[in-house]
Structure formats: structure tokens, C-alpha cells
Design a protein around this motif. Structure first.
Motif, PDB file in Angstrom:
ATOM      1  N   LEU A 143       0.799  -1.221   0.000  1.00  0.00           N
ATOM      2  CA  LEU A 143       0.000   0.000   0.000  1.00  0.00           C
ATOM      3  C   LEU A 143       0.836   1.277   0.000  1.00  0.00           C
ATOM      4  CD1 LEU A 143      -2.783  -1.071   2.492  1.00  0.00           C
ATOM      5  CD2 LEU A 143      -2.980  -0.809   0.016  1.00  0.00           C
ATOM      6  N   LEU A 144       2.141   1.129   0.106  1.00  0.00           N
ATOM      7  CA  LEU A 144       3.023   2.298   0.113  1.00  0.00           C
ATOM      8  C   LEU A 144       3.501   2.594  -1.301  1.00  0.00           C
ATOM      9  CD1 LEU A 144       5.069   1.391   3.298  1.00  0.00           C
ATOM     10  CD2 LEU A 144       3.106   2.919   3.128  1.00  0.00           C
ATOM     11  N   MET A 145       3.881   3.816  -1.543  1.00  0.00           N
ATOM     12  CA  MET A 145       4.314   4.212  -2.889  1.00  0.00           C
ATOM     13  C   MET A 145       5.817   3.976  -3.053  1.00  0.00           C
ATOM     14  SD  MET A 145       2.044   7.618  -3.564  1.00  0.00           S
ATOM     15  CE  MET A 145       2.769   7.845  -5.173  1.00  0.00           C
ATOM     16  N   TRP A 146       6.183   2.731  -3.261  1.00  0.00           N
ATOM     17  CA  TRP A 146       7.569   2.362  -3.475  1.00  0.00           C
ATOM     18  C   TRP A 146       7.626   1.470  -4.714  1.00  0.00           C
ATOM     19  CZ3 TRP A 146      10.688   4.858  -0.166  1.00  0.00           C
ATOM     20  CH2 TRP A 146      10.147   5.282   1.034  1.00  0.00           C
ATOM     21  N   LYS A 147       8.790   1.347  -5.293  1.00  0.00           N
ATOM     22  CA  LYS A 147       8.934   0.468  -6.445  1.00  0.00           C
ATOM     23  C   LYS A 147       8.725  -0.982  -6.039  1.00  0.00           C
ATOM     24  CE  LYS A 147      12.147   3.499  -8.812  1.00  0.00           C
ATOM     25  NZ  LYS A 147      13.527   3.703  -9.249  1.00  0.00           N
ATOM     26  N   GLY A 148       9.077  -1.306  -4.825  1.00  0.00           N
ATOM     27  CA  GLY A 148       8.911  -2.657  -4.320  1.00  0.00           C
ATOM     28  C   GLY A 148       9.342  -2.709  -2.879  1.00  0.00           C
ATOM     29  N   GLU A 149       9.096  -3.837  -2.244  1.00  0.00           N
ATOM     30  CA  GLU A 149       9.435  -3.966  -0.829  1.00  0.00           C
ATOM     31  C   GLU A 149      10.933  -3.815  -0.591  1.00  0.00           C
ATOM     32  OE1 GLU A 149       8.808  -7.008   2.870  1.00  0.00           O
ATOM     33  OE2 GLU A 149       7.511  -7.200   1.141  1.00  0.00           O
ATOM     34  N   GLU A 150      11.743  -4.150  -1.568  1.00  0.00           N
ATOM     35  CA  GLU A 150      13.199  -4.019  -1.433  1.00  0.00           C
ATOM     36  C   GLU A 150      13.595  -2.583  -1.084  1.00  0.00           C
ATOM     37  OE1 GLU A 150      16.971  -5.074  -0.969  1.00  0.00           O
ATOM     38  OE2 GLU A 150      15.316  -6.451  -1.319  1.00  0.00           O
ATOM     39  N   HIS A 151      12.830  -1.607  -1.555  1.00  0.00           N
ATOM     40  CA  HIS A 151      13.131  -0.205  -1.270  1.00  0.00           C
ATOM     41  C   HIS A 151      12.835   0.169   0.176  1.00  0.00           C
ATOM     42  CE1 HIS A 151      14.033   1.108  -5.388  1.00  0.00           C
ATOM     43  NE2 HIS A 151      13.284   0.060  -5.683  1.00  0.00           N
ATOM     44  N   LEU A 152      12.154  -0.720   0.913  1.00  0.00           N
ATOM     45  CA  LEU A 152      11.856  -0.468   2.323  1.00  0.00           C
ATOM     46  C   LEU A 152      12.896  -1.090   3.242  1.00  0.00           C
ATOM     47  CD1 LEU A 152       8.039  -1.188   2.286  1.00  0.00           C
ATOM     48  CD2 LEU A 152       9.158   1.025   2.187  1.00  0.00           C
ATOM     49  N   ARG A 153      13.821  -1.826   2.692  1.00  0.00           N
ATOM     50  CA  ARG A 153      14.807  -2.520   3.518  1.00  0.00           C
ATOM     51  C   ARG A 153      15.930  -1.568   3.928  1.00  0.00           C
ATOM     52  NH1 ARG A 153      13.218  -7.576   3.471  1.00  0.00           N
ATOM     53  NH2 ARG A 153      12.315  -8.463   1.621  1.00  0.00           N
ATOM     54  N   TYR A 154      16.488  -1.856   5.080  1.00  0.00           N
ATOM     55  CA  TYR A 154      17.589  -1.056   5.614  1.00  0.00           C
ATOM     56  C   TYR A 154      18.814  -1.220   4.731  1.00  0.00           C
ATOM     57  CZ  TYR A 154      21.245   0.515   8.732  1.00  0.00           C
ATOM     58  OH  TYR A 154      22.318   1.156   9.276  1.00  0.00           O
ATOM     59  N   LYS A 155      19.450  -0.104   4.410  1.00  0.00           N
ATOM     60  CA  LYS A 155      20.685  -0.133   3.635  1.00  0.00           C
ATOM     61  C   LYS A 155      21.775   0.526   4.487  1.00  0.00           C
ATOM     62  CE  LYS A 155      18.144   0.253  -0.651  1.00  0.00           C
ATOM     63  NZ  LYS A 155      16.832   0.341  -0.092  1.00  0.00           N
ATOM     64  N   PRO A 156      22.847  -0.206   4.785  1.00  0.00           N
ATOM     65  CA  PRO A 156      23.903   0.374   5.624  1.00  0.00           C
ATOM     66  C   PRO A 156      24.507   1.613   4.965  1.00  0.00           C
ATOM     67  CG  PRO A 156      24.275  -1.969   5.229  1.00  0.00           C
ATOM     68  CD  PRO A 156      23.151  -1.560   4.370  1.00  0.00           C
ATOM     69  N   THR A 157      24.855   2.570   5.794  1.00  0.00           N
ATOM     70  CA  THR A 157      25.542   3.755   5.292  1.00  0.00           C
ATOM     71  C   THR A 157      26.982   3.384   4.966  1.00  0.00           C
ATOM     72  OG1 THR A 157      26.301   4.424   7.471  1.00  0.00           O
ATOM     73  CG2 THR A 157      24.130   5.251   6.761  1.00  0.00           C
ATOM     74  N   LEU A 158      27.678   4.236   4.243  1.00  0.00           N
ATOM     75  CA  LEU A 158      29.078   3.989   3.921  1.00  0.00           C
ATOM     76  C   LEU A 158      29.876   3.826   5.207  1.00  0.00           C
ATOM     77  CD1 LEU A 158      31.366   3.763   1.890  1.00  0.00           C
ATOM     78  CD2 LEU A 158      31.528   6.243   1.896  1.00  0.00           C
ATOM     79  N   GLU A 160      28.880   2.705   8.110  1.00  0.00           N
ATOM     80  CA  GLU A 160      28.623   1.400   8.708  1.00  0.00           C
ATOM     81  C   GLU A 160      29.320   0.285   7.924  1.00  0.00           C
ATOM     82  OE1 GLU A 160      24.237   1.940  10.658  1.00  0.00           O
ATOM     83  OE2 GLU A 160      24.378   1.693   8.493  1.00  0.00           O
ATOM     84  N   THR A 161      29.356   0.436   6.622  1.00  0.00           N
ATOM     85  CA  THR A 161      29.998  -0.564   5.777  1.00  0.00           C
ATOM     86  C   THR A 161      31.489  -0.641   6.056  1.00  0.00           C
ATOM     87  OG1 THR A 161      28.348  -0.138   4.067  1.00  0.00           O
ATOM     88  CG2 THR A 161      30.310  -1.321   3.393  1.00  0.00           C
ATOM     89  N   LEU A 162      32.107   0.510   6.298  1.00  0.00           N
ATOM     90  CA  LEU A 162      33.548   0.570   6.519  1.00  0.00           C
ATOM     91  C   LEU A 162      33.954   0.157   7.932  1.00  0.00           C
ATOM     92  CD1 LEU A 162      34.349   3.872   4.626  1.00  0.00           C
ATOM     93  CD2 LEU A 162      34.691   1.528   3.840  1.00  0.00           C
ATOM     94  N   SER A 163      33.014   0.193   8.873  1.00  0.00           N
ATOM     95  CA  SER A 163      33.395  -0.138  10.266  1.00  0.00           C
ATOM     96  C   SER A 163      33.306  -1.613  10.541  1.00  0.00           C
ATOM     97  CB  SER A 163      32.536   0.628  11.249  1.00  0.00           C
ATOM     98  OG  SER A 163      31.183   0.314  11.094  1.00  0.00           O
TER      99      SER A 163
END
Length: 163
Positions: A143-158, A160-163
Motif C-alpha cells: 500500500l506504500l508508494m515504493w517500487k517494491g518492498e526491497e526499497h523499504l529494507r535497511y541499507k547500511p551507510t558507507l 557502517e559498511t567501513l566499520s
């Protein structure tokens, strides 16, 4: 509070045990491993760390990590009925709101709190009608305006990725 405290409290308390302030999937998984029944995704109104992500931003990652094994709830940033519906669409089983009723109490005592809750209820009714959902069970990411559920998933920041 440390994880040793959580472990000890779980040993002492056999009833439902819920932790508030969980903001990372690893912590949610650890809480589950210690026998915690539910988590409240919350940054405590951003009072402790104003640069912390919004609980709504991390909610899908929490749902993915433990949502099928424990109750995932959300608190923080809920100012109107639609906020609660969005949180439910994104995976919260329960949504807490404090400030609107606090403001209601400040303005009008118990009657003010009741009015704040009535406004919340009306906003939920109107929003559900507008999106075509007749039951809470009908709510979901579709029901949300997203391309898909994948766009609602958490994505680590740069960072967080480096630590």
C-alpha cells in the motif's frame, strides 16, 4: 543496561518480556536469542542521540531479522494516525504514540488526552478509507508508494559498511 542484565531479567521474570530502544537487527537477533518476547523499535524521541536514524527507517530490517519469531513494535515519531498506519504497513505489529496524548493532557487534562486519541482514531479511519483498506490485516508494504518492498529494507551507510 547490558545484555547480562537482559539475560538475568529473563531468568527472573517468566512473563512477557519486551525491550524498548532496539535500533539494529543484530540487537534484535540477540534479544531473541536471550528469550525476549518482543522489541520496541525506538530512538526514544531522538532525545539521547539526535543523529540516530528514524525508527521507521530501520523497522523493515528489524521485521526481516526477527519479525516471524517475536513481536516487533514501533515507538517514536508517531504524530498522527497515518504515521501508525505506515508503521504497520512496514512491519510493526503494534504502534505506540505518546506525545499527542501528552500534549492533549497538557492542554485539557484527561479530556484533552481523550480528544487526542479521538483525533488519532478519526485519522486512521479516514486514511484507511482513502487507501481502500477495511481492516488492519489488509495493511502491508503493497500500500506504500515504493517500487517494491526491497526499497523499504535497511541499507547500511558507507560509514557502517567501513566499520
Amino acid at each position: 543496561m547490558t545484555w547480562k542484565h537482559v539475560e538475568r531479567y529473563r531468568q527472573l521474570w517468566k512473563g512477557y518480556f519486551v525491550l524498548k530502544g532496539i535500533m539494529h537487527p543484530d540487537d534484535a537477533i540477540r534479544a531473541h536469542s536471550l528469550g525476549v518476547d518482543g522489541i520496541i523499535v525506538s530512538n526514544h524521541g531522538a532525545r539521547q542521540l539526535d543523529r540516530a536514524p528514524s525508527p521507521l527507517e530501520v523497522l523493515p530490517a528489524m521485521r526481516d531479522a526477527v519479525g516471524d519469531r517475536m513481536t516487533v513494535m514501533l515507538d517514536s515519531g508517531v504524530r498522527r494516525g497515518l504515521d501508525a498506519l505506515v508503521a504497520i504497513c512496514m512491519g510493526a505489529r503494534f504502534v505506540f504514540q505518546g506525545r499527542p496524548t501528552l500534549y492533549g493532557v497538557t492542554a485539557g487534562g484527561v479530556a484533552g488526552a481523550a480528544k487526542a486519541l479521538a483525533i488519532f482514531h478519526r485519522e486512521i479511519d479516514i486514511s484507511m478509507a482513502q487507501i481502500g483498506a477495511s481492516r488492519i490485516a489488509d495493511l502491508g508494504p503493497h500500500l506504500l508508494m515504493w517500487k517494491g518492498e526491497e526499497h523499504l529494507r535497511y541499507k547500511p551507510t558507507l560509514r557502517e559498511t567501513l566499520s
